[in-house]
Design an enzyme around this catalytic site. Structure first.
Site, PDB file in Angstrom:
ATOM      1  CD1 TRP A 369       0.834  -0.429   2.833  1.00  0.00           C
ATOM      2  CD2 TRP A 369      -0.598   1.133   3.486  1.00  0.00           C
ATOM      3  NE1 TRP A 369       1.349   0.193   4.369  1.00  0.00           N
ATOM      4  CE2 TRP A 369       0.468   1.138   4.424  1.00  0.00           C
ATOM      5  CE3 TRP A 369      -1.669   2.240   3.755  1.00  0.00           C
ATOM      6  CZ2 TRP A 369       0.464   1.874   5.751  1.00  0.00           C
ATOM      7  CZ3 TRP A 369      -1.449   2.884   4.766  1.00  0.00           C
ATOM      8  CH2 TRP A 369      -0.479   2.681   5.791  1.00  0.00           C
ATOM      9  CG  ASP A 370       4.876   0.694   1.431  1.00  0.00           C
ATOM     10  OD1 ASP A 370       4.035   0.025   1.756  1.00  0.00           O
ATOM     11  OD2 ASP A 370       5.955   0.991   1.757  1.00  0.00           O
ATOM     12  CD  GLU A 498       2.886  -4.343   9.018  1.00  0.00           C
ATOM     13  OE1 GLU A 498       4.021  -4.705   9.598  1.00  0.00           O
ATOM     14  OE2 GLU A 498       2.513  -4.299   7.825  1.00  0.00           O
ATOM     15  CE  LYS A 606       6.551  -2.311  11.497  1.00  0.00           C
ATOM     16  NZ  LYS A 606       6.403  -3.309  10.710  1.00  0.00           N
ATOM     17  CD  GLN A 607       2.925   1.216  10.246  1.00  0.00           C
ATOM     18  OE1 GLN A 607       3.388  -0.010  10.467  1.00  0.00           O
ATOM     19  NE2 GLN A 607       2.989   1.495   8.860  1.00  0.00           N
TER      20      GLN A 607
HETATM   21  C1  BGC Z   1       5.096  -1.237   7.342  1.00  0.00           C
HETATM   22  C2  BGC Z   1       3.943  -1.462   6.406  1.00  0.00           C
HETATM   23  C3  BGC Z   1       4.729  -1.246   5.286  1.00  0.00           C
HETATM   24  C4  BGC Z   1       5.668  -2.257   4.554  1.00  0.00           C
HETATM   25  C5  BGC Z   1       6.567  -2.038   3.479  1.00  0.00           C
HETATM   26  C6  BGC Z   1       6.278  -2.296   6.885  1.00  0.00           C
HETATM   27  O1  BGC Z   1       7.204  -2.301   8.222  1.00  0.00           O
HETATM   28  O2  BGC Z   1       4.613  -1.655   8.724  1.00  0.00           O
HETATM   29  O3  BGC Z   1       3.050  -0.536   6.667  1.00  0.00           O
HETATM   30  O4  BGC Z   1       3.906  -1.195   4.028  1.00  0.00           O
HETATM   31  O5  BGC Z   1       6.753  -2.132   5.902  1.00  0.00           O
HETATM   32  O6  BGC Z   1       7.042  -0.558   3.409  1.00  0.00           O
END
Ligand code: BGC
Length: 778
Positions: A369-370, A498, A606-607
């Site tokens: 989804w990035d 995550e 995490k984010q």
């Molecule tokens: C992130 C995801 C992301 C992926 C690829 C993961 O560490 O939590 O949101 O899509 O990295 O960049």
């Protein structure tokens, strides 16, 4: 929580338009290889040394082709129905960069050079090198090289090598290889690193010398691709072929003798072509194609090829360049980030942009989804045709997404894979993979961003609307009208964060679905008004549309009355708080030190999750609410994902804390140049790079792209004396510049445009500049 202090690793110098490696630094080689990568959206080639790494030095050769992959079964200790079956790996192909020099049998290496510098020119996409080397017998050789991966010819990598015998006249031996036997790269116990091994992913079909050329043909294991690599040299008259060796599988090696005359520079060129086909029986045709591409590149010659490449970059920067006053490190970082986006984004509608771009083996080159939440919103405003190509690539995989939805027991609609290259779900860990259904809403969000920025209705008719309808349908399959709450609820999903998994009613997901359904209904209404056949083809009924409306209107958006904040999901706020005080800094990122269950049962992020929703939902959420949500969630956020800082930067800026916004912006802008997360060795962080542009544009300039036009709400932090950038908006080129006092808007080209400065409409004619005081916005 506060950003983790980073040990400053800055292996390249800080200049506005270049990255320079001022001397040989073996301890930083891996990192430099990533940072000095070259790419053109199709070929990606790490910045490895032409002579290869010295024995015992960690290095990762990587030459990749975007959208081309090998596929292998995923082996589970315990499998279950519907688990992802195959893993795709971005194809690592033969390395054509290898050029090894020797004098009297002694090999030249950067390691033993008396002087060695490399420089990446971000303005024109050229990696150059200057090495001075003395042989044991005292012969002094100067080597200069320039290398580029052509932006004008997707199949071409070219190298120019100039040699000068400083204090002798005599022979130098040059060995030039095409090498498909180099080792892959593997990092144990780090889920962020792929396990790519070139030998594992290619089956050799043919290798040969023909005329002056080397040619290799491979089949990608487990997938329907064949790939050709071919090289050719343009040599000075003094050069002669000494030997060529075809006896080792996957290595084609040629040796040339070059007679050098003291003080006279001699230049030679190596041209490398890559191409592929999905017709695995078409080996002859593909080989011919490679050789004919090679022959036309030879005819054009290095200088002509280089100038076409440079012209592309010139045009790119005319639209994309960003100016940052008073901070060279951030200026350099923004250019590097924009440079990397241009190098890694697929442009042919069959390839996308990997989380690590084309710069390393991380995440096996997968698309996430990035692309949709971070990259497409940027490219929609600076390179709309590339944004369109990325969305077209998703469209090309809509059928695979439909199939995946069926596998997941949804009788209607499409479910895009969390991570993939070829369209098949490749996530082996479903709680943080397939469960991230929000990928569907991300794709819808990106379609909306592109459409708002470009007004490209034909894209919507041809591709966008169908993706919107099919992904919207999925939500009605997944969610349900709950008798308990009287609301539309979505259960058992994972949101962007995550560090929580398999939750009910993730606020971000539900809110993004609501946004998607409403937008889809608007697009459907527009199609209905023009009696477009698509709706009939897709079997969209009035009853279905009513359901979407009802789901959107009754969407359950968890909110905690006591705390007066949005709840990340139904359970998050009742979980035990993470003990940050007793978590030593070397335990971050948490994912490398704690079992997922330990993390999942705590309040720790995490984010950005709710905070990301605050940004994407725009003015649907009042400022005071945004402040409260941010104040609650940011202290619980580890920012272990590089996707986090930029979003926090924007929301801090929007809610008035420009100092923190600047701090987070700095973190995301220099994430790779300073290796903040300690893993840039395996590839750059593409989403973060795009996000750093969003921090400037959406954060400090306060840009929001809405149905009624572009809104600006600028507010520069004290640390940022001035900022300027351009936007490619609905067929116009607009320039924005600001200092602490005022913002100026110039319509560089295009039809008159009305935009909004602090909600006040401004109409610009072509060539006109209007300036407004910034304080007005407060
Ligand atoms: C992130 C995801 C992301 C992926 C690829 C993961 O560490 O939590 O949101 O899509 O990295 O960049």
């Amino acid at each position: 929580m506060s950003l983790q202090p980073h040990a400053a690793v800055r292996p390249l110098t800080t200049e506005p338009w270049t990255l320079t490696d001022s001397h040989y630094q073996p301890q930083h080689l891996l990192l430099q290889e990533t940072l000095l990568s070259l790419g053109n959206g199709y070929i990606g080639s790490r910045g490895t040394l032409e002579e290869g790494a010295a024995e015992g030095t960690a290095s990762c050769e990587g030459t990749y082709l975007n959208g081309v992959y090998s596929s292998e079964p995923i082996h589970y200790g315990e499998s279950a129905y519907g688990f992802a079956k195959h893993n795709h790996k971005m194809l690592q192909v033969a390395n054509g960069k290898q050029l090894k020099l020797s004098i009297d049998g002694e090999a030249l290496h950067a390691k033993t050079a008396v002087k060695h510098t490399r420089q990446l020119d971000l303005q024109y996409g050229v990696l150059s090198r200057h090495t001075e080397w003395h042989s044991q017998s005292g012969k002094q050789l100067r080597l200069q090289s320039r290398r580029f991966v052509s932006q004008a010819n997707p199949h071409l990598l070219a190298i120019e090598l100039t040699l000068t015998a400083v204090n002798f006249s005599g022979e130098v031996v040059l060995q030039s290889d095409l090498d498909a036997a180099y080792p892959g790269f593997y990092k144990k116990d780090d889920p962020r690193v792929g396990e790519m091994s070139i030998a594992d992913s290619l089956t050799l079909l043919r290798q040969q010398f023909s005329d002056d050329n080397s040619l290799m043909l491979h089949r990608a294991r487990g997938a329907h691709f064949i790939v050709a690599a071919a090289t050719s040299h343009l040599l000075p008259d003094s050069a002669s072929l000494l030997a060529q060796d075809n006896t080792t599988a996957n290595i084609l090696s040629q040796q040339f003798a070059l007679k050098l005359v003291q003080g006279e520079a001699q230049t030679l060129y190596k041209l490398v072509i890559y191409c592929h086909s999905t017709d695995i029986e078409a080996g002859d045709t593909l080989s011919q194609q490679a050789l004919s591409l090679l022959s036309s590149a030879r005819q054009q010659g290095f200088n002509q090829l280089l100038s076409e490449h440079q012209l592309w970059w010139q045009q790119y920067w005319q639209q994309a360049d960003v100016g940052i006053e008073g901070d060279v490190a951030l200026q350099q970082a923004m250019r590097f980030n924009l440079f990397s986006l241009a190098q890694s984004a697929g442009r042919n509608g069959q390839s996308n942009i990997g989380a690590k771009g084309l710069t390393g083996p991380g995440y096996d080159g997968h698309y996430f989804w990035d692309t949709e939440i971070y990259v497409v919103p940027v490219l929609s405003l600076i390179q709309p045709q590339i944004a369109r190509a990325l969305l077209s690539q998703r469209y090309s995989q809509l059928d695979a997404a439909r199939q995946r939805a069926r596998q997941m027991s949804h009788s209607q609609g499409a479910l895009y894979p969390w991570r993939t290259i070829g369209g098949e779900e490749c996530s082996a860990y479903f709680p943080a993979g397939t469960a991230q259904y929000h990928i569907n809403a991300a794709i819808a969000y990106a379609i909306r961003s592109y459409y708002l920025a470009s007004d490209d209705w034909s894209f919507m008719q041809q591709m966008g609307a169908e993706m919107l309808v099919e992904t919207a349908r999925l939500w009605l399959q997944l969610g349900f009208f709950s008798a308990r709450s009287g609301k539309f609820e979505i259960h058992m999903v994972t949101g962007p964060d995550e560090y929580s998994a398999l939750v009910n009613n993730n606020f971000y997901t539900n809110a993004m679905v609501q946004l998607q359904l409403r937008f889809t209904l608007q697009i459907v209404a527009k199609l209905q008004a023009e009696q477009h056949p698509l709706l009939l083809q897709l079997g969209v009924t009035d009853a279905e549309l009513r359901q979407w409306q009802q789901a959107a209107d009754s969407m359950y958006l968890p909110f905690d009355d006591k705390l007066q904040i949005h709840a990340q999901d139904d359970n998050f706020l009742s979980r035990k708080p993470w003990d940050f005080a007793n978590t030593p800094t070397d335990k971050y990122p948490l994912l490398l030190h704690y079992h997922p269950l330990v993390i999942y049962r705590h309040q720790v992020l995490k984010q950005a999750d709710v905070v990301l929703a605050l940004l994407l939902l725009d003015d649907a959420i009042p400022q005071a609410q945004k402040q409260r949500d941010l104040a609650y969630y940011e202290p619980l956020t580890t920012h272990d994902s590089s996707l986090s800082s930029c979003i926090h930067s924007i929301v801090f800026a929007e809610t008035g804390d420009t100092a923190r916004a600047h701090e987070f912006f700095g973190d995301s802008a220099r994430m790779d140049l300073d290796n903040h997360h300690g893993n840039t060795e395996v590839g750059v962080h593409i989403a973060c790079m795009a996000g750093s542009w969003l921090s400037l544009v959406m954060g400090f300039a306060g840009v929001r792209s809405r149905a009624d036009g572009l809104h600006f709400n600028p507010q520069l932090p004290a640390q940022l004396p001035g900022l300027c950038f351009r936007l490619n908006y609905r067929g116009r080129l607009l320039q924005f510049s600001a200092d602490q006092q005022q913002a100026s808007y110039t319509l560089v080209s295009g039809e008159p445009l009305t935009l909004f400065h602090c909600a006040q409409a401004l109409t610009l004619n072509e060539g006109e500049t209007l300036s407004r005081v910034i304080g007005e916005c407060l």
